[in-house]
Scaffold this motif. Structure first.
Motif, PDB file in Angstrom:
ATOM      1  N   GLY A   1       0.816  -1.214   0.000  1.00  0.00           N
ATOM      2  CA  GLY A   1       0.000   0.000   0.000  1.00  0.00           C
ATOM      3  C   GLY A   1       0.843   1.253   0.000  1.00  0.00           C
ATOM      4  O   GLY A   1       0.563   2.209  -0.731  1.00  0.00           O
ATOM      5  N   LEU A   2       1.896   1.271   0.811  1.00  0.00           N
ATOM      6  CA  LEU A   2       2.790   2.431   0.841  1.00  0.00           C
ATOM      7  C   LEU A   2       3.505   2.612  -0.493  1.00  0.00           C
ATOM      8  O   LEU A   2       3.691   3.742  -0.951  1.00  0.00           O
ATOM      9  N   LEU A   3       3.898   1.519  -1.116  1.00  0.00           N
ATOM     10  CA  LEU A   3       4.553   1.600  -2.419  1.00  0.00           C
ATOM     11  C   LEU A   3       3.615   2.185  -3.461  1.00  0.00           C
ATOM     12  O   LEU A   3       4.016   3.017  -4.278  1.00  0.00           O
ATOM     13  N   ALA A   4       2.358   1.789  -3.425  1.00  0.00           N
ATOM     14  CA  ALA A   4       1.384   2.327  -4.370  1.00  0.00           C
ATOM     15  C   ALA A   4       1.174   3.820  -4.149  1.00  0.00           C
ATOM     16  O   ALA A   4       1.054   4.591  -5.107  1.00  0.00           O
TER      17      ALA A   4
ATOM     18  N   SER B   1       1.369  12.361  -8.050  1.00  0.00           N
ATOM     19  CA  SER B   1       1.220  13.530  -7.188  1.00  0.00           C
ATOM     20  C   SER B   1       2.192  13.498  -6.014  1.00  0.00           C
ATOM     21  O   SER B   1       2.765  14.519  -5.641  1.00  0.00           O
ATOM     22  N   VAL B   2       2.407  12.327  -5.445  1.00  0.00           N
ATOM     23  CA  VAL B   2       3.339  12.213  -4.326  1.00  0.00           C
ATOM     24  C   VAL B   2       4.771  12.384  -4.822  1.00  0.00           C
ATOM     25  O   VAL B   2       5.592  13.035  -4.165  1.00  0.00           O
ATOM     26  N   LYS B   3       5.083  11.842  -5.994  1.00  0.00           N
ATOM     27  CA  LYS B   3       6.422  12.006  -6.557  1.00  0.00           C
ATOM     28  C   LYS B   3       6.745  13.477  -6.774  1.00  0.00           C
ATOM     29  O   LYS B   3       7.834  13.941  -6.435  1.00  0.00           O
TER      30      LYS B   3
ATOM     31  N   GLY C   1       9.504  18.424  -5.112  1.00  0.00           N
ATOM     32  CA  GLY C   1       9.455  19.831  -4.740  1.00  0.00           C
ATOM     33  C   GLY C   1      10.086  20.090  -3.390  1.00  0.00           C
ATOM     34  O   GLY C   1      10.833  21.056  -3.218  1.00  0.00           O
ATOM     35  N   VAL C   2       9.806  19.239  -2.430  1.00  0.00           N
ATOM     36  CA  VAL C   2      10.384  19.386  -1.092  1.00  0.00           C
ATOM     37  C   VAL C   2      11.902  19.237  -1.159  1.00  0.00           C
ATOM     38  O   VAL C   2      12.647  20.024  -0.557  1.00  0.00           O
TER      39      VAL C   2
END
Length: 53
Positions: free
Chosen positions: A28-31, A37-39, A44-45
């Motif tokens: 689930g975390l890998l997905a 959007s998370v990438k 950005g961070v």
């Protein structure tokens, strides 16, 4: 008097359940982390952190 059943093998079953839960959580975390959007948010961070030095 009734004789209780043996608990032999319970540790193996518990380890199997914990292993399955850990694998499910990791999947689930890998997905989530591999979504676009998370990438982009993580990129950005990281770019902000590197450019502020």
């Amino acid at each position: 008097m009734r004789k209780w059943r043996s608990d032999r093998g319970m540790n193996t079953v518990e380890y199997a359940i914990v292993g399955l839960a850990a694998a499910t959580l990791a999947g689930g975390l890998l997905a989530i982390v591999s979504s676009d959007s998370v990438k982009s948010a993580l990129a950005g961070v990281i770019l902000r952190a590197l450019s502020s030095s």
